[in-house]
Design a protein around this motif. Sequence first.
Motif, short mmCIF file in Angstrom:
data_model
loop_
_atom_site.label_atom_id
_atom_site.label_comp_id
_atom_site.label_asym_id
_atom_site.label_seq_id
_atom_site.Cartn_x
_atom_site.Cartn_y
_atom_site.Cartn_z
N VAL A 173 0.84 -1.19 0.00
CA VAL A 173 0.00 0.00 0.00
C VAL A 173 0.89 1.25 0.00
N THR A 205 0.60 -6.55 -5.45
CA THR A 205 -0.75 -6.00 -5.56
C THR A 205 -0.72 -4.65 -4.88
N THR A 207 -1.96 -0.98 -3.76
CA THR A 207 -3.10 -0.14 -3.44
C THR A 207 -2.61 1.28 -3.19
N GLU A 222 -5.41 -0.48 6.24
CA GLU A 222 -4.45 -0.92 5.22
C GLU A 222 -3.16 -1.43 5.85
N ASN A 226 -1.61 -5.25 4.68
CA ASN A 226 -0.56 -5.18 3.67
C ASN A 226 0.80 -5.52 4.27
#
Length: 378
Positions: A173, A205, A207, A222, A226
């Motif tokens: 993130v 991945t 964010t 988050e 993460n």
Amino acid sequence: MLADEFTQQTLLIRTALDSPGPDQHDRLPGLSRFLLLPLFRNLQQAACEGPVIIVNASKYGCDALVVLVDRPNPIHIPLSITKEGVGQLSSRLSTLTVRAKSMDTILPSQSPIWWCPTTEFSLLPLHAAGPYRKGQQNLANLYISSYTPTLTALIHARRHTLTHSASNRKFFVGIGQAKAMGENELVSVGAELASIKQRVNGLATFTHIEGQESCIARVMEELGKNEWVHLACHGIPNRNQPFESAFALHDGHLTIERIIRCELENPEFAYLSACHTTVGDEDSLDEVMHLASAMQFAGFRSVIGTMWAVDDAQTNKITSVFYGNMIDERGRLDYTRAAFALNRTMTMKKVGGCTNLINGSSIDVPFDQHILYVHVGT
């Protein structure tokens, strides 16, 4: 929750104390040395991947203790400087490089070392020691430096490392807040996060939360799910109440106290692109609680922080090159490369008066920005 854990431990202690026998606390997990001084052979495990150098300044003198995993006792190195001199240190920091060269017989060049500074030394960029003269090496050319607030903190980070996720794809993130209330605008936050996304595309991945989305509740959520986090915002140190030091977000301050209470699933790496994240209070120099150490105590094994003000104009290119160096030979993001990646990003070579970028992996930045970033943890 901390309250539930405290209640459980209290019940275990009461049960042990109510049982017959003088050594009942030995039955409690992790409490075999309860109320006893730690054994050096246990603390020594902090040096299992490289020496830990404890530096201390007092009215009696200044010293360094080098802890090695295969030595029965630490190596004592008296430093030719007074406690008052440490506070006014300038060129004498280069003497640490001279001392470091004497370790060549026991430690190959480019080996990792860990600094554990105390008192006035905690305010100094020890990793940047050196003469900075033509033809002479600085510490960053000799060894790859990291920091740890305590030996125990490093040992705990290593224990987590043994069970870290082997997944090829990380959950990452990027959190940005360019316009925190009452703070100057950070104009490069958006570009910084965009460059990171481009670097890690296909490897994680990713964010991206920014602006009004970067509120306290969302950021804590988050952080909990993460493995990797990049924070690009203002850091707010609080000298009177260290636990109130914070990151400035859209709706307020995310404090150290809240960070430590976060329930994190598998925290690996945190990059704190904010000001003053590794320095505590000048009047309480033994206080190891600052924003970077809070992230480590919360569970992150490896943290990049800063010792003073970050130049917003430089962060974009620094982070882009850094994350490129975090990719291992298998093409995966690896948090254990953080110290190497930072060293490689910031180590510059001069050729004919110009900066030579080594395969595009290092970068030319102003000197104060070159030495303000530090690595904490494993």
